[in-house]
Every structure is written in C-alpha cells, then in structure tokens.
Write a protein that holds these residues in place. Structure first.
Motif: not given
Lengths: 647, 125
Positions: A318-320, A315-316, A322-324, A334, A330
């Motif tokens: 997924v967010g991380g 889950h982390k 995409g941001t990087f 998921r 990502s």
C-alpha cells in the motif's frame, strides 16, 4: 560467506578456524559474549557458530538479546554436555540448530550449509544461474557441465552473488562478507576482484556480462539469461547519496582509524533508477508471497500465520506502490490487506475475490509507473478561505500533526486555485465582510465541485445561516467561539472516507434470545461474507458490544430482560456510537411498533421472516457514510414539503 | 550546520527513498534503523535533529517506539515525524494528541518528501 565464531577454548577455536577457512568461509573470532555482541552490532554475518559456555555473556543470553533486537542471523550452537535441557533452552532462546562436541567436521559443515540455505529461503543445494552451477558441498563450479576453476576469493564472491541473486552489493558490503575484520583491503581490491571474476566467466564462454555495475550502488548478478526483469521508465536524475552502511570500524579491537567514531560513510553518487530498481525487485518478492497465498487458498492449506504474513506484505505494498508511481495498485493492495485482515480464515467467496484482486494488481504493475504527480505533499490538502483574525492560529505546523496541509486562498483566487489543485476539503469562513452575500461563493463551490466537502467557520451563530448552508449540503458548521483543535476535528471528520471497505469484512453483531433465529440470521450474513458476532443473552450486551466494535447491529425487538428498543436507546446515548447502523428485527411491523423503533434511534426495521437478500441490502445501504444519507433526507425535505426546521 | 535525521522503518525501499530525498535534495545526513528496537539504539548514537518513524512495524510498532523515545532523557527532545498509510479520523486524532511534530501520509511524493519534513520542522530551505 562470513561466520562469527564465538568460542573461548583456544584449541577448539583454532581447529574450527582452520576447518572453516579451508572451506572458503571468512571467519571472525570472539572469545566472549560481550565481544561477540559488539562485533554483531557492527558487522553483518551470514551465520554465528556459538559455544553456550562462554565468559561475560553466556551463549543463551546472547541468543535472546540478538533475537530481541530483531537480528535474524542463523545461529548454530555448540554444546558440550549432551543435556537435552540446555539444547531446549538454547533453541527457545532463538538458536536455529545445535551440534554436540566432539563433532565430525563434515557434519558441522553440512549443518552450516543447511542453515545458510534456510537463511536465503532457498532449498536448492546447488546454486545456479542459467547454465552456471555452483555446488557448495563440492566447492565446484560448472558452466554447461564444464568445470571452471577459480581462485578462492573469486569463488566466494561468485557464491555471494549466486546466493543473493537480485541483491546489490556495494564494495564495502563485499569487503564485509569476504574478508575477516582483521584484514581490511582497499575498495580497489574489490574492483580488481570483480574484474578478475568477470574475465574468468567470460573465458568460460558466458558471453553476456553476468555481473553488472549498478551505478553508484555497487554490483549485482544480472537476471539469469532466461528471465526478464522489466525496465522501469522514468526520468533519470542523479543525486548525492551516502552509502547506508554505518560501520564503525574504528571501534573494532586492534583497528586504528583516522576517522572519528560515528563518522558517516563516504558520499557516493546514486541514481533514482537504482532505488526504483531495488523497489522492482522487492515488489516481485512481495507478489510471490501473495501468489503463494493464492495457491494455499485454492488447496485449502492456508494457515493463519501465512495469512497474517500476507497481510503484512500487502500493507507494505500500500505504501510502496503509491510512492513508486502506482497509486491505483496501492488501492488494490489496500483491498487485499483488508481481505486478509479477517480474524477468521478466508472462505470460498473471498478466495475468488482474492484471486481477482491479485490479477488486477498484476495487471496494474505490468504497466510502467506514472511519473509522480504534481502534488507536492501527500497529506490531505485543505484549501482555506478565511479572513485573518479568526484563523491566524491555524498554522501549517499544527496541521501536519493531523496529517493535513493547509493552503490559504482568498475569495478572488479560490476558483482559479481549484482549477489547478484538488483539495480533499474546503474550509470557508463566513464572516459576512459585507462585500456580497457570503453564500454566493458557497453556492458556486457546491455547484462546480459537488464532491469536495466543505467546513464552514461562521462568524456568528444563527439558525437561519445554519439552515441555509445545510440546504446547500455543507458537511460541517462551526460557530464561535472555536478552538483550532475543533477546526481540525471538523476537517478530519469531513474528509472523504477511505476507499470503500468491502462488505465481507464488515463485522455485524446479532442479538436474539431465540437460538434458532440467531443461527438463521448468522448463517445468512456469513454466507454473504460478513463477520458475525452472536449473542443470545441481552444482559451481556454492553460488555460484548464495547469489546468487539461491530460495524452494524441487528437487534431482536422482543427479548426478555432487555428488549431491542432498550438496547438501541443505550447505544444511541453514547456519542461514540451515534452513527452506528442499527437494524431492528420484529414480527410486529404495524405502524406503532415501527414508529417506536425509529423513535429510539433505529435506522431500519425488518419484518420476520427475514429475507436474506433484503437483510444484506439493508445492512450495506445503512453502512454508507452518514453525509450521503443526510443529503438524501435534505433533498426529500426540500423537494416535497418545502419545509425545514426554523420555517 | 548539517541536519542529522534518523529514519526508522522496516521497509528498505521506503527508507532508501526517504534517504535519497533528504540527502540528495535536502543536503542533510540520514541514518537508517530497520526496526523499532534498532531505532531506539541508534537514536542515542548522535544528537539527531529529527526522527522519521513508521507506525506500522512488526514486533515494536511506531507508537511503542515513540513512547520509549519519550521516556528516555537522551532522546525525548528529538522531534518525531510519523509515517503512516492513509488514516481514519480516529487515527488522526490519536496522532494529533500524542505529541509528535507531524505526520506524513504514505504514499508520499519521493521527490518532495524532504520539503514536507522541512515544513513540519520549520527548517529553512
């Protein structure tokens, strides 16, 4: 390594203080639980040595409070009574280990070392970096089997770097860990210490710079000579950043500071590269967690706890990711998260799937990150073409609560805007401003951008218009009077669905009073990776249905008490379940029975005996978003009998 | 007046990126909280202008943390922005009705997230 010693008996405290400092630990002493808690709020410790019987706040309560605050510092209890009960309460309160007074200092030191190892998820008793080895038990450092001597502070600094390889330590963090709170050296002292340690390592024959300066953040042990950390490419940019420590030294007893309490720490320069680098390292750690799961799956030793931990890590990601700059990574993460979300443990087929996803993910992150796209904002973009009056209510601030972002365009600029940006949904007001046929623009949009859903905000409520826009395949139609909440509701409903949820996590509820049939259907579905909820008593249907939230229903038509048709009708009556796929299974596939089933809202009728492949195909095809099904039906109507309601 | 923002997220990377964007580009001051419970304690340490709160955290999730912030007179006035991974319509509906200032969907653009914050809160930049 820094230890907080919580002990009110002066003689014991003095003895422990001597023992610990002699073994290169930095020690802070607190004589009661309240003071200990205050110190813990302000400093990071590697370990807490905690007497249970202390004034103001007893050791057990202190343990509980720390753990409830999420503080995971290892705790070693000192207990005077050889009472099992006290030890059990202490361990249950969150302590990691205990030692009974009076104790042998060597045994105490060994337990401390063991706990410190555990805290770092490392099991190695000797810390090593390439050919450099540090043995905490003997306090001995060797390089290629040759012993190197260090001054005490140099030794503890080297130990700190070796224990937390890959971690960056700011000068402040080094001060916090190497000096006790009553000694506060200047940051220059740290710079000097680093310089000394470097020259000592160089003198021992370590040619490359082992300790590197991470510009603006601090220092770190380089990756060991045999390992390669991938460099991230990206444009460099230096921005101002404060060090994220929030130490309020001024609140410490006996420490006078000129700064006010609550002052933010000093400003320093940090580069985006440093944050990227830190992400790289945490990414490697998270991948390791997933790799361990893969191994556990293959050896069939995966515990539910480990699976849950893996799900959190995915889950982390997924967010991380995409941001990087890894949008595709990502999405893969998921899928992994979904796969691990199952309440039951993974089966063989899912194991293969997991390995495949993990391989895809590894491949993805081996590539350099894509520079962040031009999208200024991650919230779903709504391109709105609205006249003025109807829609001035809608403002970006309200949209943000729905996770949306609105960009306003007008008829003349909309097509140009669409060449530059891809909205997730278009909001179009049809207020027949008389200029030209308002449907012309809609036709153009649907022809050029068939995948972008459109919500129509009508100025009137006419059946003719409804049908016309329905034929063009519009997703939502709103007629006046309409509130802004209704507009947002329609917009989020029209958003493209999240990336396909894999069939293997689709929960299907099967209702059949015949236990043999129930078992057969459940077997078929489970072998295809579905999660199955079985029910043999139709009278318990509603309670189970509303608590388990299945994604599809399989109902037997002929059952006592309530038959499949009745259950189907009940489900369809509730607006929450108007779109739930329902399949009816029956031995009677004559036209009349089929017609009755469709009339109460079933999506599909399956004849007995049920063929596995067909069952699965039908469930999957019925679980598709409704908008696609509607589109098919509309095409069917317009192409075949050229009739539509309202003709 | 410099704005003070508290970022509550259990992921260090995400906290750092937000801090970098908000301090570096926005010129505001950021404090980090690494769990819901720590965030609640830190939220009272100064009059924050905003709190950025991750929904998905172990132990105390963002929903519970938000409720507790709302229940405390000292913190109930601070506008809260939720951080969430891509959400289903039902989640979005819940966010919209719980009384937060806005939602930022992950993954966000690390260079632009400060602008998103300013836009949601109506700050001039």
């Amino acid at each position: 390594m820094k230890i907080l010693l919580v002990e009110d008996d002066r003689s014991i405290a003095a003895m422990l203080y001597m023992t610990l400092t002699a073994h290169r630990y930095a020690v802070d002493l607190a004589s009661d639980g309240q003071l200990a808690l205050e110190l813990l709020m302000q400093w990071d410790y590697d370990l807490i040595l905690l007497d249970i019987l202390i004034p103001k706040l007893d050791g057990i309560s202190l343990c509980r409070q720390l753990r409830s605050l999420g503080n995971q510092t290892p705790i070693l209890m000192l207990t005077a009574q050889n009472s099992n009960e006290n030890v059990i309460i202490g361990l249950d309160a969150g302590a990691d280990d205990y030692i009974i007074k009076p104790f042998n200092p060597n045994q105490l030191l060994a337990r401390i070392r063991a706990l410190l190892r555990r805290g770092n998820n490392a099991t190695a008793t000797v810390l090593s970096w390439g050919d450099l080895c540090l043995d905490p038990t003997l306090m001995k450092v060797t390089y290629k089997q040759q012993e190197i001597t260090f001054r005490p502070k140099e030794y503890t600094l080297l130990e700190l770097f070796l224990r937390h390889q890959e971690r960056i330590f700011s000068r402040n963090a080094i001060i916090d860990r190497l000096w006790s709170s009553d000694q506060l050296p200047s940051e220059a002292a740290v710079t000097t210490l680093i310089k000394d340690l470097r020259s000592r390592l160089k003198a021992a024959g370590i040619n490359q710079k082992a300790i590197e300066t991470v510009h603006g953040l601090g220092y770190r042990l380089k990756a060991a000579p045999k390992m390669q950390v991938q460099e991230t490419k990206g444009e460099k940019e230096t921005v101002l950043l404060r060090s994220p420590t929030s130490l309020l030294k001024s609140r410490l007893p006996g420490y006078e500071s000129e700064s006010e309490v609550g002052d933010l720490p000093e400003i320093m320069l940090v580069s985006e590269d440093a944050v990227q680098e830190r992400f790289r390292l945490s990414l490697e750690q998270r991948m390791r967690v997933l790799e361990e799961i893969e191994v556990a799956l293959q050896t069939q030793e995966l515990s539910p706890k480990q699976q849950e931990y893996g799900r959190e890590e995915a889950h982390k990601l997924v967010g991380g990711l995409g941001t990087f700059g890894y949008p595709k990574g990502s999405e893969i993460a998921r899928s992994i998260e979904h796969l691990l979300k199952n309440n039951s443990l993974l089966k063989e087929r899912q194991t293969t799937r997991f390995s495949q996803l993990l391989a895809d993910l590894k491949q993805e992150i081996a590539l350099p990150p894509t520079p962040s796209n031009q999208e200024l904002c991650s919230n779903s973009l709504v391109l709105a073409m609205v006249g003025d009056a109807a829609f001035t209510k809608i403002r970006s601030q309200e949209a943000a609560r729905w996770g949306l972002r609105i960009e306003v365009a007008d008829r003349s600029t909309v097509l140009h805007r669409l060449t530059q940006t891809t909205p997730e949904v278009i909001l179009l007001a049809l207020d027949g401003d008389g200029a030209d046929n308002p449907l012309t623009l809609l036709q153009t949009l649907k022809a050029d951008y068939p995948t972008i859903p459109i919500v129509i905000l009508s100025g009137k409520d006419s059946l003719e218009e409804r049908v016309a826009v329905a034929r063009l395949g519009v997703e939502q139609y709103l007629s006046p009077p309409v509130t802004s909440t209704q507009v947002f509701e329609a917009l989020i409903q029209a958003l493209p669905p999240l990336p396909t949820i894999e069939p293997l996590e689709t929960k299907v509820m099967v209702v059949d009073d015949d236990p043999v049939m129930l078992d057969t259907l459940a077997q078929m579905l489970r072998s295809q990776g579905f999660e199955v909820i079985c029910l043999a008593q139709p009278d318990r249907f509603w309670a189970l249905f509303t608590t388990t939230h299945p994604a599809a229903l399989l109902l037997d038509l002929e059952m006592p008490t309530y038959n499949g048709l009745e259950l189907c009708r009940v489900v369809r009556q509730d607006p929450r379940y108007s779109q739930l796929p329902i399949l009816v299974v029956t031995a009677h596939t004559d036209n009349e029975s089929m017609r009755r089933a469709y009339a109460v809202g079933a999506n599909d009728v399956l004849g007995k005996p049920v063929v596995e492949a067909e069952l699965v195909t039908r469930i999957i095809s019925r679980s598709k978003p409704l908008s696609q099904a509607v589109e098919l039906d509309l095409n069917y109507l317009t192409n075949n009998d050229k009739t539509y309601p309202g003709d | 007046m410099t704005k003070h923002i508290l970022v509550i997220d259990d992921e260090a990377d995400i906290r750092d990126v937000i801090q970098m964007s908000l301090e570096g580009f926005g010129g505001w001051q950021v404090m980090q909280g690494e769990s819901g419970s720590e965030g609640l304690l830190k939220a009272k340490t100064k009059p924050f202008d905003a709190i950025i709160l991750d929904i998905s955290m172990p132990e105390m999730d963002g929903f519970e943390c938000f409720e507790q912030l709302q229940a405390d007179l000292q913190t109930q006035m601070i506008p809260v922005i939720l951080l969430t991974a891509k959400a289903l319509p039902s989640d979005r509906r819940r966010f919209a009705t719980m009384g937060v200032a806005g939602v930022i969907i992950k993954p966000f653009n690390s260079r632009q997230v400060w602008k998103q914050v300013a836009e949601i809160l109506g700050w001039n930049i």
